[in-house]
Design an enzyme around this catalytic site. Structure first.
Site, short mmCIF file in Angstrom:
data_model
loop_
_atom_site.label_atom_id
_atom_site.label_comp_id
_atom_site.label_asym_id
_atom_site.label_seq_id
_atom_site.Cartn_x
_atom_site.Cartn_y
_atom_site.Cartn_z
N TYR A 144 17.52 7.92 -16.24
CA TYR A 144 16.81 9.19 -16.39
C TYR A 144 17.41 10.17 -15.40
O TYR A 144 17.56 9.84 -14.21
CB TYR A 144 15.32 8.97 -16.09
CG TYR A 144 14.47 10.21 -16.16
CD1 TYR A 144 14.09 10.76 -17.39
CD2 TYR A 144 14.01 10.83 -15.00
CE1 TYR A 144 13.28 11.89 -17.45
CE2 TYR A 144 13.20 11.96 -15.05
CZ TYR A 144 12.84 12.49 -16.28
OH TYR A 144 12.05 13.60 -16.35
N ASP A 239 23.99 10.05 -9.85
CA ASP A 239 22.67 10.66 -9.69
C ASP A 239 21.95 9.84 -8.62
O ASP A 239 21.41 8.76 -8.88
CB ASP A 239 21.92 10.63 -11.03
CG ASP A 239 20.52 11.21 -10.91
OD1 ASP A 239 20.06 11.43 -9.77
OD2 ASP A 239 19.89 11.44 -11.96
N LYS A 267 14.36 15.23 -4.05
CA LYS A 267 13.26 15.51 -3.13
C LYS A 267 13.40 14.98 -1.70
O LYS A 267 12.82 15.54 -0.78
CB LYS A 267 11.97 14.99 -3.76
CG LYS A 267 12.13 13.64 -4.46
CD LYS A 267 11.32 13.56 -5.76
CE LYS A 267 11.85 12.45 -6.64
NZ LYS A 267 11.55 12.60 -8.04
N1 HOZ Z 1 10.04 11.11 -13.22
C1 HOZ Z 1 9.42 10.79 -11.99
C2 HOZ Z 1 9.73 9.41 -11.57
N2 HOZ Z 1 10.86 8.82 -12.08
C3 HOZ Z 1 7.93 10.96 -12.08
C4 HOZ Z 1 7.54 12.29 -11.66
C5 HOZ Z 1 6.04 12.49 -11.62
O1 HOZ Z 1 5.37 12.14 -12.61
O2 HOZ Z 1 5.51 12.99 -10.65
#
Ligand code: HOZ
Length: 434
Positions: A144, A239, A267
């Site tokens: 992802y 990534d 983040k």
């Molecule tokens: N896509 C995020 C973890 N792989 C989740 C983000 C969220 O739902 O806060």
């Protein structure tokens, strides 16, 4: 566990946000319960609006290496906020953070700050296309890279959690340039290159996948990708939104000794605030506007609060050089304990771990190496395990397709508590199954 107030908040939110949430996985639908609404976090613990507490193994999906509300990060945000919250103009703080990032990630000779991992990957892809003059790219099923259109093809994380690895709204035109291969399978990548000569701009990969649960690269796999990219004059993008500053101080590229052309970070370089970055050699990065022809911009890019929090985070890493060794030891202890708990309950499963990211897969297999194997795991057992652990104050990701994250704030006794909880939950599951 009383969750009346969380349920009230959820019903209120359902009238305002689709599914009551601002990001799908947190809706808890796949674990068949209402989501918890969070009041605050402190160290390794989360507190919900009903006053329940939970040992947190989500950690805002990775960045909270030193736990919630770390005083040095809070102080940095406070100091920065007093000088103003956004300027839309350059600040010295941006260079300070970039110099720190470059110390840990020397492959990022130059970089660009954005506001999220999604922005970083979208922009890195555009840059790779602009630099090479090619349109197609290769990604891996179950990986992802945020919710950019081109990446929502066989995507992991929330897309997979809700059975929509190929999102509605992504046009055929966009999707045809996205080529997919099986993670940990080099032959498929070789075939894609052979079938699309001089057309593939880049290969993008989570060097350790976290978005279908923790799936490590097989020995030689990342090196193999590097060679295939070199042979075909395509760029290799790591990534590292999850693995950066997580599986080693210099991310997966340091741990597995493979240098990508471009790296994306998220983040963690904002200490948990909204930030992303992408970077690579000066030659590639200078293709970006205003020097080059690839356009990308943002008022909040390099936001002073996020930059201050990120700088405090990276200084914490710099000042605690032993932290990764400690995380390795604690991760090993926790995962060995979870594996033993499975054995004691005679429930088939394996715990996969790289550093402090890990996943318990309910499977008869000895290893999980790709998405098909992840999809064959027992999801009903996961739901029971998740809810059992939550009832014992352990907060795991509410999806079998996410990694768990442990940090420096998790103490030895927190780990003991987690193992004990897992033993009890798994034994209960075994008893109920008889
Ligand atoms: N896509 C995020 C973890 N792989 C989740 C983000 C969220 O739902 O806060």
């Amino acid at each position: 566990m009383k969750t009346t107030r969380s349920s009230e908040e959820y019903h209120r939110a359902e009238l305002l946000f689709p599914g009551g949430v601002n990001s799908p996985v947190r809706a808890f639908r796949n674990v068949k319960r209402d989501p918890l609404f969070i009041e605050k976090g402190q160290g390794a613990w989360l507190f919900d609006v009903d006053g329940n507490r939970y040992l947190d193994y989500v950690g805002s999906w990775g960045p909270l290496l030193f736990g919630h509300a770390h005083p040095e990060i809070l102080n940095a945000i406070h100091q920065a906020a007093q000088r103003g919250t956004s300027f839309g103009a350059p600040t010295p703080g941006e260079s300070q953070l970039a110099e720190l990032i470059r110390q840990f990630f020397p492959s990022m000779q130059m970089m660009r700050f954005v506001n999220s991992g999604t922005e970083a990957t979208m922009s890195a892809l555009r840059l790779a296309r602009g630099f090479t003059g090619r349109a197609k790219f290769i990604k891996f099923a179950g990986c992802y890279h945020g919710h950019g259109d081109s990446f929502l093809v066989k995507a992991g994380s929330g897309a997979l959690t809700f059975g929509e690895p190929d999102s509605a709204g992504v046009t055929k035109g966009t999707a045809t340039d996205t080529l997919t291969a099986t993670y940990n399978n080099l032959e498929e990548v070789e075939t894609l290159f052979a079938n699309n000569p001089d057309q593939i701009a880049c290969v993008i990969v989570e060097p350790v996948v976290g978005n279908m649960g923790t799936v490590p690269p097989q020995p030689g796999y990342l090196q193999g990708l590097r060679k295939l990219c070199d042979d075909n004059k395509a760029l290799l993008i790591f990534d590292e939104v999850m693995t950066g500053f997580r599986v080693a101080k210099g991310g997966a590229q340091e741990r597995f000794e493979v240098k990508p052309d471009l790296t994306t970070l998220g983040k963690i370089i904002g200490g948990g605030l909204p930030v992303g970055a992408y970077g690579g050699s000066a030659e590639i990065m200078q293709s970006l506007s205003p020097l080059g022809k690839v356009y990308q911009a943002g008022t909040l890019s390099g936001n002073p609060l996020a930059v201050a929090a990120g700088t405090a985070m990276l200084k914490l890493i710099q000042d605690n050089p032993g932290v990764y060794e400690q995380l390795e030891k604690k991760g090993q202890k926790l995962c060995d304990g979870l594996q033993l708990a499975l054995q004691k309950a005679s429930i088939p499963g394996i715990v996969q771990r790289v550093g402090s990211m890990f996943t318990l897969f309910f499977t008869e297999r000895q290893t999980i190496e790709n998405l098909d194997q992840v999809l064959a795991c027992d999801r009903d057992k996961f739901v029971k395990f998740f809810n059992g652990m939550l009832a014992k104050e352990v907060y795991l990701a509410p999806s079998p397709f996410e990694a768990a994250f442990m940090g420096a704030a998790h103490s030895e006794s927190d780990i003991d508590m987690t193992i004990k909880a897992a033993e009890e939950v798994l034994l209960d599951m075994a008893r109920a199954g008889k």
